[in-house]
Design a protein around this motif. Structure first.
Motif, short mmCIF file in Angstrom:
data_model
loop_
_atom_site.label_atom_id
_atom_site.label_comp_id
_atom_site.label_asym_id
_atom_site.label_seq_id
_atom_site.Cartn_x
_atom_site.Cartn_y
_atom_site.Cartn_z
N ASP A 1 -0.80 -2.20 8.63
CA ASP A 1 -2.15 -1.67 8.98
C ASP A 1 -3.36 -2.26 8.28
O ASP A 1 -3.43 -2.46 7.13
N PRO A 2 -4.16 -2.73 9.14
CA PRO A 2 -5.41 -3.71 8.47
C PRO A 2 -6.43 -2.61 7.81
O PRO A 2 -7.25 -3.22 7.16
N ARG A 3 -6.04 -1.28 8.04
CA ARG A 3 -7.12 -0.45 7.36
C ARG A 3 -6.73 -0.39 5.70
O ARG A 3 -7.54 0.31 4.89
N ILE A 4 -5.82 -0.72 5.26
CA ILE A 4 -4.88 -0.33 4.07
C ILE A 4 -5.86 -1.29 3.06
O ILE A 4 -6.19 -2.72 3.24
N ILE A 5 -6.40 -0.74 1.96
CA ILE A 5 -7.31 -1.32 0.79
C ILE A 5 -6.26 -2.02 -0.26
O ILE A 5 -4.95 -1.96 -0.10
N ARG A 6 -6.84 -3.03 -1.00
CA ARG A 6 -6.06 -3.65 -2.10
C ARG A 6 -5.58 -2.47 -3.07
O ARG A 6 -6.25 -1.74 -3.32
N PHE A 7 -4.19 -2.73 -3.45
CA PHE A 7 -3.38 -1.74 -4.13
C PHE A 7 -2.92 -0.70 -3.31
O PHE A 7 -2.10 0.12 -3.60
N GLY A 8 -3.56 -0.56 -2.11
CA GLY A 8 -2.99 0.70 -1.17
C GLY A 8 -1.80 0.34 -0.75
O GLY A 8 -0.74 1.31 -0.70
N HIS A 9 -0.96 -0.75 -0.46
CA HIS A 9 0.31 -0.96 -0.02
C HIS A 9 1.12 -0.40 -1.30
O HIS A 9 2.12 0.22 -1.07
N PHE A 10 0.98 -0.87 -2.65
CA PHE A 10 1.81 -0.27 -3.79
C PHE A 10 1.53 1.26 -3.92
O PHE A 10 2.67 1.69 -4.16
N LEU A 11 0.50 1.69 -3.81
CA LEU A 11 0.48 3.16 -3.91
C LEU A 11 1.27 4.02 -2.62
O LEU A 11 2.01 4.86 -2.98
N ARG A 12 1.22 3.14 -1.57
CA ARG A 12 1.99 3.82 -0.80
C ARG A 12 3.53 3.69 -0.55
O ARG A 12 4.33 4.36 -0.40
N LYS A 13 3.93 2.30 -1.12
CA LYS A 13 5.31 2.14 -1.08
C LYS A 13 5.66 2.80 -2.31
O LYS A 13 6.97 3.16 -2.39
N SER A 14 5.18 3.20 -3.32
CA SER A 14 5.74 3.97 -4.45
C SER A 14 5.44 5.32 -4.46
O SER A 14 6.02 6.25 -5.25
N SER A 15 4.85 5.77 -3.25
CA SER A 15 4.41 7.25 -2.98
C SER A 15 3.60 7.84 -4.00
O SER A 15 3.26 9.24 -4.05
N ILE A 16 2.93 7.04 -4.78
CA ILE A 16 1.92 7.70 -5.71
C ILE A 16 0.87 8.42 -5.24
O ILE A 16 0.21 9.15 -5.52
#
Length: 480
Positions: free
Chosen positions: A369-384
């Motif tokens: 998804d191009p809308r995800i910000i930097r560190f966003g993938h990490f937060l989503r991947k970890s469910s934080i």
């Protein structure tokens, strides 16, 4: 059977009789899991007694009449309690080859039963004997806590090991119209391998049993088995062969499972009744929700601050993302998350609808998804990013475990039966999340998991889901 000579019929064992080599037919990993689980229970019980003995030394020692010998630094009473508890665990089915669904609540009940029975036995042994109450209650509570804690840890560890073991061989039995669909679902999962298939109408035939045994299947997945006047031949033959049978249940079968066997007017029936304690288990669930959410918010507050700083460094805008979701009985509420996308992500979604990777279009999913910000993938991947929903739990809009609340855009695309999931409080995690999360392409498959959760809900199931959620979050499977 009528064609067999009488002497041959006498040689055939009862179909329910255990196979003489059942233990030997278990895979090495299954045997090791059972032995490790038994050992962990014994260690947990021993630890509980050591704690109880430490606290009891400040009050009163064990009466000499109950202290017959000591072994490995533990009194004779412990070894009797331990042996009886392990025997009851085995009889209660808590040492099955599979560790994926340990019954934690049953473990606590069995331990409590053993301790209560000990009071009755001690009274008949010597009515004048007064065991130290401090030892009794401390050992009781400590045993429950330690055994459940060890079982949760073992389930968590082996749950991760289970995902890395070799493929599970599966034989599929279904109607002609469903065989292809079920096969496609299994083939998408790397941990399953289809080794054979048969029509449901032939499930109880000798030819199907031979095909299953020759395929060396570990499990049989069956749907729409034919009705039989007596017990299923397939079930008992697979049980003797040590092959697991998994049934895809219908609503009628779920009601059957809840029934109590009774003879009514000379007919075998199943009576479905409500418990005299109806509603109390749900009150316990809500109490645990509030307590868990409050403790989580307090303990995770430093993490909240760190995530807020990361988001501010990644993108200008609010730290939190608030979105309208559909909750209990279709009521709209504001669900909170840490923001992982650009501030105008909702407006950009309309332009990206053509790239939706969801199989039926109900959900909106784009892997990159191009809308995800930097560190966003990490937060989503970890469910934080989901942690602020602890506040939703605290104020009663959500539960720790339940069907996942969805945006208005998704609910508008629901089929009529999908709305059944709104009859219970939505949750932060649920069966959908631990059964594939983003890997599930068809929303109807996810909705069936939600309906299964509703029909089979128990406190033990909630605990099972929470443990599996922890494992999945730690290893980030299926999230993007």
């Amino acid at each position: 059977m009528k064609n067999l000579p009488s002497h041959t019929q006498q040689l055939l064992p009862d179909i329910r009789a255990p196979h003489p080599l059942n233990w030997l037919t278990l895979a090495n990993q299954q045997r090791y899991r059972i032995l490790i689980l038994i050992l962990s229970d014994l260690i947990a019980l021993a630890g509980a007694w050591l704690i109880a003995r430490y606290w009891n030394q400040f009050y009163s020692p064990i009466p000499p009449e109950l202290d017959w010998w000591n072994w490995l630094g533990l009194p004779s009473l412990f070894w009797i309690f331990g042996a009886v508890t392990l025997i009851f665990f085995g009889y209660g089915g808590l040492y099955s080859a599979s560790l994926r669904n340990q019954n934690y609540i049953r473990s606590a009940k069995i331990i409590s039963l053993v301790y209560l029975l000990s009071l009755v036995v001690s009274y008949f042994y010597d009515p004048k004997l007064d065991p130290p109450r401090s030892l009794f209650f401390t050992a009781w509570v400590s045993s429950v806590v330690m055994v459940l804690g060890f079982r949760l840890l073992i389930t968590l560890i082996f749950g991760q090991i289970y995902t890395k073991q070799k493929e599970v061989s599966v034989f599929v039995i279904a109607s002609a119209s469903r065989l292809k669909k079920l096969s496609q679902i299994l083939q998408k999962r790397s941990c399953y391998k289809i080794v054979g298939a048969a029509l449901a109408s032939t499930a109880n035939s000798p030819a199907t049993l031979r095909a299953i045994l020759q395929s060396e299947a570990v499990e049989v997945l069956a749907e729409d088995l034919p009705q039989t006047a007596l017990a299923s031949t397939l079930y008992w033959n697979l049980r003797r062969a040590g092959v697991a049978l998994r049934l895809l249940p219908s609503s009628r079968e779920i009601l059957y499972r809840r029934g109590v066997p009774e003879i009514f007017a000379g007919l075998p029936t199943l009576r479905v009744q409500t418990s005299s304690m109806v509603g109390w288990d749900y009150r316990v669930k809500r109490g645990l929700d509030c307590l868990g959410a409050l403790i989580g918010i307090i303990l995770l507050s430093p993490l909240f601050l760190g995530v807020a700083i990361l988001i501010q460094l990644s993108s200008p805008g609010s730290v939190f993302f608030c979105q309208e979701r559909i909750g209990l009985h279709g009521k709209v509420f504001q669900m909170w998350k840490f923001r992982t996308m650009v501030p105008n992500a909702a407006q950009l979604q309309a332009q990206l609808e053509a790239q939706n990777e969801s199989g039926d279009g109900v959900l909106f999913k784009i892997k990159n998804d191009p809308r995800i910000i930097r560190f966003g993938h990490f937060l989503r991947k970890s469910s934080i990013d989901e942690l602020p929903q602890l506040f939703n739990v605290l104020i009663g809009q959500m539960s720790l475990v339940g069907p996942r609340p969805l945006p208005l855009r998704d609910v508008e695309r629901f089929e009529e039966w999908h709305h059944i999931r709104h009859q219970v409080l939505p949750g932060i995690t649920g069966l959908w999340q631990i059964s594939g999360r983003s890997d599930i392409e068809d929303f109807s498959d996810a909705a069936r998991l939600d309906l299964y959760y509703i029909d089979n809900w128990s406190l033990n199931l909630d605990l099972d889901i929470l443990v599996e959620t922890v494992r999945i979050v730690l290893f980030g499977k299926g999230a993007y």
